[in-house]
Design a protein around this motif. Structure first.
Motif, PDB file in Angstrom:
ATOM      1  N   MET A  92       3.535  -1.105   3.883  1.00  0.00           N
ATOM      2  CA  MET A  92       2.908   0.272   3.658  1.00  0.00           C
ATOM      3  C   MET A  92       4.055   1.398   3.906  1.00  0.00           C
ATOM      4  SD  MET A  92      -0.544   0.329   5.985  1.00  0.00           S
ATOM      5  CE  MET A  92       0.038   0.859   7.464  1.00  0.00           C
ATOM      6  N   SER A  93       3.846   2.351   3.049  1.00  0.00           N
ATOM      7  CA  SER A  93       4.786   3.514   2.869  1.00  0.00           C
ATOM      8  C   SER A  93       4.235   4.647   2.275  1.00  0.00           C
ATOM      9  CB  SER A  93       6.076   3.355   2.189  1.00  0.00           C
ATOM     10  OG  SER A  93       7.123   4.157   2.253  1.00  0.00           O
ATOM     11  N   ALA A  94       4.700   5.835   2.584  1.00  0.00           N
ATOM     12  CA  ALA A  94       4.395   6.883   1.596  1.00  0.00           C
ATOM     13  C   ALA A  94       5.441   7.235   0.451  1.00  0.00           C
ATOM     14  CB  ALA A  94       4.116   8.205   2.479  1.00  0.00           C
ATOM     15  N   THR A  95       6.378   6.879   0.581  1.00  0.00           N
ATOM     16  CA  THR A  95       7.529   7.350  -0.192  1.00  0.00           C
ATOM     17  C   THR A  95       8.202   6.140  -0.958  1.00  0.00           C
ATOM     18  OG1 THR A  95       9.159   7.446   1.356  1.00  0.00           O
ATOM     19  CG2 THR A  95       7.906   9.521   0.532  1.00  0.00           C
ATOM     20  N   LEU A  96       7.732   4.850  -1.042  1.00  0.00           N
ATOM     21  CA  LEU A  96       8.254   3.400  -1.225  1.00  0.00           C
ATOM     22  C   LEU A  96       7.844   3.486  -2.674  1.00  0.00           C
ATOM     23  CD1 LEU A  96       9.787   0.966  -0.231  1.00  0.00           C
ATOM     24  CD2 LEU A  96       7.487  -0.054   0.015  1.00  0.00           C
ATOM     25  N   ASN A  97       8.905   2.797  -3.452  1.00  0.00           N
ATOM     26  CA  ASN A  97       8.950   2.381  -4.855  1.00  0.00           C
ATOM     27  C   ASN A  97       8.272   0.931  -4.708  1.00  0.00           C
ATOM     28  OD1 ASN A  97       8.920   1.391  -7.321  1.00  0.00           O
ATOM     29  ND2 ASN A  97      10.601   2.279  -7.991  1.00  0.00           N
ATOM     30  N   PRO A  98       7.070   0.887  -5.156  1.00  0.00           N
ATOM     31  CA  PRO A  98       6.610  -0.707  -4.665  1.00  0.00           C
ATOM     32  C   PRO A  98       6.671  -1.504  -5.731  1.00  0.00           C
ATOM     33  CG  PRO A  98       4.941   0.721  -5.898  1.00  0.00           C
ATOM     34  CD  PRO A  98       6.070   1.563  -5.703  1.00  0.00           C
ATOM     35  N   THR A  99       7.409  -1.573  -6.835  1.00  0.00           N
ATOM     36  CA  THR A  99       7.528  -2.453  -7.796  1.00  0.00           C
ATOM     37  C   THR A  99       8.288  -3.714  -7.204  1.00  0.00           C
ATOM     38  OG1 THR A  99       7.755  -0.899  -9.419  1.00  0.00           O
ATOM     39  CG2 THR A  99       8.479  -3.023 -10.029  1.00  0.00           C
ATOM     40  N   VAL A 133      -0.662  -4.213  -5.631  1.00  0.00           N
ATOM     41  CA  VAL A 133      -0.095  -2.907  -5.284  1.00  0.00           C
ATOM     42  C   VAL A 133      -1.406  -2.149  -5.141  1.00  0.00           C
ATOM     43  CG1 VAL A 133       1.156  -0.796  -5.897  1.00  0.00           C
ATOM     44  CG2 VAL A 133       2.058  -3.081  -6.185  1.00  0.00           C
ATOM     45  N   VAL A 134      -1.759  -1.466  -4.058  1.00  0.00           N
ATOM     46  CA  VAL A 134      -2.595  -0.475  -3.993  1.00  0.00           C
ATOM     47  C   VAL A 134      -2.260   1.253  -3.773  1.00  0.00           C
ATOM     48  CG1 VAL A 134      -4.692   0.177  -2.699  1.00  0.00           C
ATOM     49  CG2 VAL A 134      -4.293  -2.225  -3.081  1.00  0.00           C
ATOM     50  N   HIS A 135      -2.805   2.013  -4.568  1.00  0.00           N
ATOM     51  CA  HIS A 135      -2.391   3.441  -4.227  1.00  0.00           C
ATOM     52  C   HIS A 135      -3.412   4.148  -3.572  1.00  0.00           C
ATOM     53  CE1 HIS A 135       1.370   3.297  -6.632  1.00  0.00           C
ATOM     54  NE2 HIS A 135       1.091   2.542  -7.276  1.00  0.00           N
ATOM     55  N   SER A 136      -3.004   5.078  -2.747  1.00  0.00           N
ATOM     56  CA  SER A 136      -4.037   5.841  -2.158  1.00  0.00           C
ATOM     57  C   SER A 136      -3.529   7.248  -2.017  1.00  0.00           C
ATOM     58  CB  SER A 136      -4.257   5.438  -0.619  1.00  0.00           C
ATOM     59  OG  SER A 136      -4.974   6.656   0.248  1.00  0.00           O
ATOM     60  N   THR A 137      -4.277   8.371  -2.389  1.00  0.00           N
ATOM     61  CA  THR A 137      -3.769   9.776  -2.272  1.00  0.00           C
ATOM     62  C   THR A 137      -3.903  10.191  -0.942  1.00  0.00           C
ATOM     63  OG1 THR A 137      -6.422  10.432  -2.646  1.00  0.00           O
ATOM     64  CG2 THR A 137      -4.631  10.314  -4.704  1.00  0.00           C
ATOM     65  N   GLY A 138      -3.132  11.243  -0.821  1.00  0.00           N
ATOM     66  CA  GLY A 138      -3.119  11.968   0.481  1.00  0.00           C
ATOM     67  C   GLY A 138      -3.986  13.140   0.978  1.00  0.00           C
ATOM     68  N   LEU A 196       0.887  -1.064   0.117  1.00  0.00           N
ATOM     69  CA  LEU A 196       0.037   0.057   0.084  1.00  0.00           C
ATOM     70  C   LEU A 196       0.778   1.308  -0.022  1.00  0.00           C
ATOM     71  CD1 LEU A 196      -2.698   1.529   0.287  1.00  0.00           C
ATOM     72  CD2 LEU A 196      -2.449   1.068   2.733  1.00  0.00           C
ATOM     73  N   VAL A 197       0.860   2.047  -1.141  1.00  0.00           N
ATOM     74  CA  VAL A 197       1.637   3.359  -1.316  1.00  0.00           C
ATOM     75  C   VAL A 197       0.473   4.305  -0.893  1.00  0.00           C
ATOM     76  CG1 VAL A 197       3.011   4.728  -2.542  1.00  0.00           C
ATOM     77  CG2 VAL A 197       3.277   2.324  -2.872  1.00  0.00           C
ATOM     78  N   ALA A 198       0.525   4.983   0.302  1.00  0.00           N
ATOM     79  CA  ALA A 198      -0.485   5.913   0.844  1.00  0.00           C
ATOM     80  C   ALA A 198       0.397   7.387   1.161  1.00  0.00           C
ATOM     81  CB  ALA A 198      -1.327   5.497   1.936  1.00  0.00           C
ATOM     82  N   GLU A 199      -0.003   8.297   0.190  1.00  0.00           N
ATOM     83  CA  GLU A 199       0.816   9.696   0.701  1.00  0.00           C
ATOM     84  C   GLU A 199       0.606  10.010   2.133  1.00  0.00           C
ATOM     85  OE1 GLU A 199      -0.840  12.613  -2.072  1.00  0.00           O
ATOM     86  OE2 GLU A 199      -0.384  11.290  -3.811  1.00  0.00           O
ATOM     87  N   THR A 200       1.514  11.044   2.543  1.00  0.00           N
ATOM     88  CA  THR A 200       1.382  11.424   3.859  1.00  0.00           C
ATOM     89  C   THR A 200      -0.071  12.069   4.129  1.00  0.00           C
ATOM     90  OG1 THR A 200       3.614  11.927   3.722  1.00  0.00           O
ATOM     91  CG2 THR A 200       2.517  13.132   5.440  1.00  0.00           C
ATOM     92  N   ALA A 216      -2.840  10.374   4.471  1.00  0.00           N
ATOM     93  CA  ALA A 216      -3.743   9.644   4.091  1.00  0.00           C
ATOM     94  C   ALA A 216      -4.443   8.442   5.317  1.00  0.00           C
ATOM     95  CB  ALA A 216      -3.387   8.520   3.104  1.00  0.00           C
ATOM     96  N   GLY A 217      -3.702   8.380   6.538  1.00  0.00           N
ATOM     97  CA  GLY A 217      -4.267   7.745   7.455  1.00  0.00           C
ATOM     98  C   GLY A 217      -4.040   6.220   7.235  1.00  0.00           C
ATOM     99  N   LYS A 218      -3.093   5.750   6.704  1.00  0.00           N
ATOM    100  CA  LYS A 218      -2.893   4.086   6.680  1.00  0.00           C
ATOM    101  C   LYS A 218      -2.505   3.714   7.860  1.00  0.00           C
ATOM    102  CE  LYS A 218       1.763   5.373   5.198  1.00  0.00           C
ATOM    103  NZ  LYS A 218       1.849   6.783   5.630  1.00  0.00           N
ATOM    104  N   THR A 219      -1.642   4.390   8.685  1.00  0.00           N
ATOM    105  CA  THR A 219      -1.226   3.676   9.937  1.00  0.00           C
ATOM    106  C   THR A 219      -2.256   3.410  10.881  1.00  0.00           C
ATOM    107  OG1 THR A 219       0.823   4.905   9.842  1.00  0.00           O
ATOM    108  CG2 THR A 219       0.376   4.107  12.144  1.00  0.00           C
TER     109      THR A 219
END
Length: 822
Positions: free
Chosen positions: A166-173, A183-188, A37-41, A43-46
């Motif tokens: 999970m991370s905000a800045t990770l390259n998920p590939t 891979v799931v993306h979420s905006t912040g 999960l790549v979620a921007e700062t 986003a509330g992922k934690t």
């Protein structure tokens, strides 16, 4: 049964961007068992992802791995509050020194070290259904190890185990490919942030730069709180002092925020401000992620952080101040735009930012991995390739870690973990300090050993002007007992020491004094860091490998001849910052003592006595233990040194050159006539002297052997007889007298005698078994040369009449026969 949370309570939660993908995360997790999960700062992922999974979790515990204790405790409190649960029941946390959970806890926020210790007792991670790696872009060494192990379980004994990264800045590939994950993306949720740069490099300390930046921001007007990022607790304290005048001027509240605060202090730091005062949060990088900071609209960023690096000296990992990478700087700036438009004041230039790396290298590739290798050894992994890694440590560092663990007694010679290694792996310490604690406990000094390990693990340093003592560490222990260390250090050290003392039990009692027990335990833990004080300079040390070092002026170990260097810095030269005195004979108690000990003969040239002298040295890994003078005779090193000086002195020091040349010419002549007789060259003379050096130690002893005579005696009886026959020293003449044969290299043999001695000889003497005529020098009665010939018969026949006439005139009293051959 899944936990049921009051849906009416959940409805009251404020909407966060990550809510839009929660169902997608669950669906993909159920389908393939792994999600990135790549979620921007913002986003509330934690907080939202673990809580949402909880409502659907039929069995097993959801474990959320946080990079820091503060993040774990705050996230657990937040989720419990949002879910209307009592902290420590369904939702809890477990960090070092603090556990708010029980057997019924369904979501547990923990640090990676806690899960690693659980792994020691339960390699299959029984009872855990889902593991969430939060802020994985930080790539802590424990996270990489756990990720590799969890994926190993998923591919073998635990296919049911689910994982979310999970991370905000990770390259998920790469991570998704490694886990075979979706891979799931979420905006912040963020607002614009204005970036302000320094126009030029400012070399002043940040404690002097920050007050100015804060004053300018306050003058421009503050719409919210200010978050200041610095590199450590000490810098926070300096900035708190330097910013106090600005805070008073603008009615601002200075609030520290870092991982060493107590839970109560942390809550006060994060509590809403009391209007109309604005808060100035002086923070380490704990505020970059996983911590909710409401109301911050201004960020002042020094661009520095503390990074875990492996000390090349002690092998222990230490936090060092370094420039943060670009992704950290971006996360910091994002903190200003969480709730409203903001600005970030960077105390460095844009050019500086562009030259920084995009992200950090994995900690596994820059920190000490001895603890990691030990953990894997207990899990049955002894070869680096036995585990599939996202980014494997290089083989050289792996091998070095195994060598250290073997030295510490954690691994057996065959690579398997030892009983001591199992104990070390269960301690929250580097294996070196685990070794220290084990040996102290065996000597009945578990309490002191725990305190010593706690002081070293917390990086406590000795103060200035501490006097003289036998150990810098003993000094710190004394200051701790007298409560003379800084208050924040006292609390930290006390918690660590108490935890260690509970975990280690005295393994066997000893009659050793406590102080000696701890000093010996330090030797076992740092046996590769033994040093010896130089005789000619008390501030200089010789380390193993004969490397030089200096003792820090603050060290109290000012008298001891032998010591263990516990910590040092190597730039610009090696300086030992912390040491402990030891006794030389303790070295013999080390497990590797037999291999480390060596005896060596050291030779020197006494120029005035013209002799070689020898000293026998006993060394421990190159360090001088004992030294005594021994006889140099028969020692290979002595012979070589004596040979060098003999050749430098020249042949004339050891034999009469004229006689030597005669012997060389005589043997050369004999050899030319009969090759069975050995010749004699100058190099062979030197070799003869070299041989004498094996039995002598001085010029005087060589001279006593009469080298010229021994050269003659080199020939066996047969060769000596042949030499006398082919090249006699003298020949007999007709008158009964013997004439000495003169031999010269490259010349014919020659004899000289008065004319009358040859009367009665029809021909001259012959050498070489009658093959070579001697060159005859005929002398007048006054011993002056008259004739030189190698054909005496021809001389009598052709030249003698004229010579006879001249001699009769000069010497009338002598008889001069007409035919001297008769």
């Amino acid at each position: 049964m899944p936990l049921h949370i009051d849906s009416s309570q959940l409805v009251k939660r404020p909407a966060l961007p990550v809510d839009a993908v929660l169902d997608t995360v669950k669906d993909k997790l159920n389908a393939c068992g792994a999600v990135v999960l790549v979620a921007e700062t913002g986003a509330g992922k934690t907080t939202r992802v673990p809580a949402d999974l909880l409502t659907n979790n039929a069995s097993g515990q959801i474990v959320v791995l946080e990079p820091r204790r503060l993040a774990a405790t705050l996230a657990a409190r937040f989720v419990a509050r949002e879910s209307d649960c009592k902290l420590g029941q369904e939702i809890g946390y477990t960090v070092r020194f603090d556990d708010r959970s029980n057997a019924n806890t369904k979501v547990r926020f923990i640090t990676s070290g806690v899960l690693l210790r659980r792994l020691m007792n339960s390699p299959n991670l029984d009872g855990i259904s889902t593991i969430i790696f939060d802020e994985f872009h930080e790539r802590h060494i424990e996270d990489d190890l756990l990720l590799a192990w969890v994926q190993r379980l998923r591919e073998s004994s635990r296919p049911d185990l689910k994982i979310i990264v999970m991370s905000a800045t990770l390259n998920p590939t790469r991570v998704a490919a490694f886990l075979n994950a979706e891979v799931v993306h979420s905006t912040g949720r963020s607002f614009p942030v204005e970036i302000q740069w320094h126009s030029r490099i400012d070399k002043r300390p940040f404690s002097k730069q920050i007050p100015g930046a804060l004053r300018e921001a306050a003058k421009a007007g503050l719409d919210g709180d200010v978050l200041v990022f610095v590199d450590g607790v000490a810098e926070i304290e300096r900035c708190k002092r330097s910013c106090s005048r600005v805070a008073d001027e603008f009615n601002l509240e200075l609030v520290p925020l870092h991982g060493r605060l107590s839970p109560e202090e942390t809550q006060r730091a994060l509590a809403p401000r009391k209007a109309p005062r604005r808060k100035i949060l002086l923070s380490t990088n704990v505020a970059e992620s996983s911590v909710t900071l409401e109301g911050v609209t201004t960020v002042i960023d020094t661009g520095m952080h503390k990074l875990l690096r492996c000390s090349p000296w002690s092998g222990l990992s230490a936090l060092l101040a370094e420039q943060c990478p670009q992704n950290s700087a971006d996360q910091r700036a994002g903190r200003a735009g969480r709730t409203a438009p903001g600005k970030c004041i960077r105390l460095y230039t844009q050019s500086d930012y562009l030259q920084r790396p995009a992200q950090l290298s994995p900690e596994l590739q820059r920190a000490d991995i001895a603890g990691t290798v030990l953990t894997l050894a207990q899990l049955g992994i002894s070869v680096i390739s036995d585990l599939k890694w996202l980014d494997a440590p290089d083989s050289a560092r792996w091998d070095a870690a195994r060598d250290l663990l073997t030295q510490l007694g954690a691994l057996k010679s065959d690579g398997r973990i030892s009983d001591d290694g199992i104990t070390m792996s269960r301690l929250p310490l580097h294996p070196r300090l685990g070794c220290l604690l084990i040996h102290a406990a065996r000597a009945g000094a578990a309490e002191d050993g725990a305190l010593a390990a706690a002081l070293l693990s917390e990086g406590v340093r000795i103060p200035d002007d501490s006097g003289d003592d036998e150990s810098d560490l003993e000094l710190l222990m004394s200051l701790y007992r007298k409560q003379q260390l800084p208050r924040n250090l006292m609390g930290r050290v006390r918690r660590v020491a108490q935890q260690l003392e509970k975990q280690i039990q005295p393994l066997e009692r000893s009659v050793n004094q406590t102080r000696e027990a701890v000093a010996k335990a330090l030797l076992f833990a740092f046996s590769d860091r033994v040093a010896r004080r130089r005789d000619n300079d008390p501030n200089r040390l010789q380390l193993m490998g004969r490397k030089d070092a200096r003792l820090d002026k603050r060290s109290v170990v000012t008298q001891a001849k032998w010591l263990v260097a516990l910590e040092a810095v190597e730039k610009p030269h090696t300086t030992v910052r912390m040491a402990s005195a030891i006794e030389a004979d303790w070295l013999l108690e080390l497990p590797n003592a037999e291999e480390a000990l060596s005896e060596q003969i050291e030779v020197s040239w006494n120029a005035s006595a013209e002799r070689v002298e020898a000293i026998e040295s006993t060394r421990f890994n190159g360090l001088l233990l004992d030294q005594k003078q021994v006889t140099a005779k028969g020692k290979k090193e002595c012979a070589a040194l004596l040979q060098k000086h003999v050749r430098s002195a020249g042949l004339a020091r050891f034999m009469e050159l004229k006689s030597l040349k005669v012997l060389m010419a005589r043997r050369q002549f004999a050899h030319q006539v009969d090759s069975a007789i050995a010749g004699l060259s100058e190099e062979e003379v030197w070799k003869h002297l070299d041989g004498l050096c094996n039995e002598c130690v001085s010029f005087k002893e060589i001279q006593k052997t009469e080298p010229l005579s021994t050269l003659t005696h080199q020939l066996d009886w047969k060769q000596k007889k042949g030499l006398d026959k082919m090249a006699p020293e003298r020949v007999q003449l007709a008158g009964g007298r013997h004439a000495r044969v003169k031999y010269e290299l490259g010349q014919k043999p020659k004899i000289s005698a008065r004319m009358q001695d040859f009367f009665g000889m029809q021909d001259g003497p012959k050498l070489g078994n009658g093959k070579v005529a001697v060159l005859v020098e005929l002398l007048a009665p006054n011993n002056r040369p008259v004739q030189l010939t190698e054909d005496l018969a021809g001389f009598w026949a052709r030249t003698w009449p004229q010579v006879r006439k001249e001699l009769r005139g000069r010497y009338p009293k002598h008889k001069w026969p007409e035919d001297p051959s008769q």
